[in-house]
Design an enzyme around this catalytic site. Sequence first.
Site, PDB file in Angstrom:
ATOM      1  N   ASP A   8       0.834 -10.932   7.059  1.00 36.14           N
ATOM      2  CA  ASP A   8       0.309  -9.580   7.186  1.00 36.14           C
ATOM      3  C   ASP A   8       0.916  -8.969   8.438  1.00 36.14           C
ATOM      4  O   ASP A   8       1.494  -9.670   9.274  1.00 36.14           O
ATOM      5  CB  ASP A   8      -1.225  -9.614   7.293  1.00 36.14           C
ATOM      6  CG  ASP A   8      -1.819  -8.233   7.456  1.00 36.14           C
ATOM      7  OD1 ASP A   8      -1.471  -7.345   6.665  1.00 36.14           O
ATOM      8  OD2 ASP A   8      -2.612  -8.010   8.391  1.00 36.14           O
ATOM      9  N   SER A   9       0.720  -7.662   8.588  1.00 39.01           N
ATOM     10  CA  SER A   9       1.175  -6.998   9.798  1.00 39.01           C
ATOM     11  C   SER A   9       0.385  -7.457  11.024  1.00 39.01           C
ATOM     12  O   SER A   9       0.818  -7.245  12.146  1.00 39.01           O
ATOM     13  CB  SER A   9       1.020  -5.485   9.624  1.00 39.01           C
ATOM     14  OG  SER A   9      -0.302  -5.185   9.230  1.00 39.01           O
ATOM     15  N   CYS A  71      -0.548  -8.083   3.181  1.00 40.06           N
ATOM     16  CA  CYS A  71      -0.504  -6.685   3.629  1.00 40.06           C
ATOM     17  C   CYS A  71      -0.255  -5.768   2.436  1.00 40.06           C
ATOM     18  O   CYS A  71       0.749  -5.916   1.736  1.00 40.06           O
ATOM     19  CB  CYS A  71       0.616  -6.541   4.654  1.00 40.06           C
ATOM     20  SG  CYS A  71       0.794  -4.879   5.289  1.00 40.06           S
ATOM     21  N   GLU A 150     -11.238  -3.207  13.228  1.00 36.90           N
ATOM     22  CA  GLU A 150     -10.850  -4.125  14.314  1.00 36.90           C
ATOM     23  C   GLU A 150     -11.812  -4.025  15.483  1.00 36.90           C
ATOM     24  O   GLU A 150     -12.058  -4.993  16.203  1.00 36.90           O
ATOM     25  CB  GLU A 150      -9.403  -3.848  14.749  1.00 36.90           C
ATOM     26  CG  GLU A 150      -8.431  -4.223  13.643  1.00 36.90           C
ATOM     27  CD  GLU A 150      -6.992  -4.379  14.079  1.00 36.90           C
ATOM     28  OE1 GLU A 150      -6.709  -4.385  15.293  1.00 36.90           O
ATOM     29  OE2 GLU A 150      -6.132  -4.496  13.183  1.00 36.90           O
ATOM     30  N   CYS A 184      -6.228  -1.900   1.208  1.00 31.60           N
ATOM     31  CA  CYS A 184      -5.791  -2.174   2.585  1.00 31.60           C
ATOM     32  C   CYS A 184      -6.579  -3.382   3.065  1.00 31.60           C
ATOM     33  O   CYS A 184      -7.765  -3.518   2.748  1.00 31.60           O
ATOM     34  CB  CYS A 184      -6.060  -0.972   3.477  1.00 31.60           C
ATOM     35  SG  CYS A 184      -5.734  -1.273   5.231  1.00 31.60           S
ATOM     36  N   HIS A 186      -7.978  -4.163   5.718  1.00 26.92           N
ATOM     37  CA  HIS A 186      -9.160  -3.986   6.574  1.00 26.92           C
ATOM     38  C   HIS A 186     -10.379  -3.447   5.831  1.00 26.92           C
ATOM     39  O   HIS A 186     -11.491  -3.543   6.326  1.00 26.92           O
ATOM     40  CB  HIS A 186      -8.829  -3.023   7.713  1.00 26.92           C
ATOM     41  CG  HIS A 186      -7.874  -3.569   8.728  1.00 26.92           C
ATOM     42  ND1 HIS A 186      -6.599  -3.974   8.400  1.00 26.92           N
ATOM     43  CD2 HIS A 186      -8.025  -3.777  10.062  1.00 26.92           C
ATOM     44  CE1 HIS A 186      -5.998  -4.396   9.501  1.00 26.92           C
ATOM     45  NE2 HIS A 186      -6.826  -4.292  10.516  1.00 26.92           N
TER      46      HIS A 186
HETATM   47  N1  DGL Z   1      -2.292  -4.665   6.758  1.00 24.94           N
HETATM   48  C1  DGL Z   1      -2.111  -3.252   6.514  1.00 24.94           C
HETATM   49  C2  DGL Z   1      -2.322  -2.973   5.018  1.00 24.94           C
HETATM   50  O1  DGL Z   1      -3.018  -3.690   4.320  1.00 24.94           O
HETATM   51  C3  DGL Z   1      -3.049  -2.410   7.353  1.00 24.94           C
HETATM   52  C4  DGL Z   1      -2.695  -2.396   8.823  1.00 24.94           C
HETATM   53  C5  DGL Z   1      -1.334  -1.802   9.099  1.00 24.94           C
HETATM   54  O2  DGL Z   1      -1.158  -0.580   8.966  1.00 24.94           O
HETATM   55  O3  DGL Z   1      -0.449  -2.567   9.428  1.00 24.94           O
HETATM   56  O4  DGL Z   1      -1.776  -2.039   4.508  1.00 24.94           O
END
Ligand code: DGL
Length: 260
Positions: A8-9, A71, A150, A184, A186
């Site tokens: 993931d990012s 991600c 977060e 997403c 989060h």
């Molecule tokens: N992990 C990213 C997503 O699911 C969200 C956070 C980001 O923008 O990196 O799209």
Amino acid sequence: MPRIGIFDSGVGGLTVQRAILDALPGLDTVYLGDTARVPYGTKSPEVVTQYSIRNGRVLVAHGVEMLVVACNTASAVALPAMREAFDVPVLGVVEPGARAAARATRTGKVGILGTQSTVASGAYQRALAALIPGVEVTARACPLFVPLAEEGWTDPGDEVVRLVARRYLAPVRAAGVDVVVLGCTHYPLLAAAIAAELPGVTLVDSAAAIAAEVRERFPGAASGGPASHAFLVTDTPDRFLGVAPRFLGRPVESARHVDV
Ligand code: DGL
């Protein structure tokens, strides 16, 4: 024991890992959070693809049998390039999420919530159109949900959370959708706040949807354990370690820095 790589990012993909570990307690995992480069959700497809391939290389070097792109942004823009770059199977969250939405909708009116890049990519919209003839998609970028999650501001009774959710979701509610995809990493943490603004709407969690598909590939890992889990991050680990347990729903004792 089979071992998969998840990336993931940043920390958000731990919601996907959580769903996978709930379904497959016997699976070994290596998680890579690209915490030095987060967020991906505002970056171009070219840059996200380049980062995603670098992340994949690190995980493949750890001997994983499958890559899970947790991600949503990377899944939306980088999956074809990743499938070309790697010999191991590469699973993204968009297709499983769209399939779960197609199963759940009765009216063919579906909402998608995601980052700006995920929504702009049209990946969920295309996946839904291929599955549901005549589907009406209402897609909405909800960027402030990421820092809220977060920060731990997720309580639907919290005034700030309610106001942000209402502002983003009013057009989705007005469109009369019966299913909304949490597109997403989060957003599962904000599911209660999102549900409060969308009464009667079924929320589809892409994390649970991909976990079900990983389970199909490794049925033997549905029991067993304890499994081993390694966490790699591209920034120093401190902030990741502070936030990670809330996203994973389990303790995360250590993470190791890697350069990608
Ligand atoms: N992990 C990213 C997503 O699911 C969200 C956070 C980001 O923008 O990196 O799209």
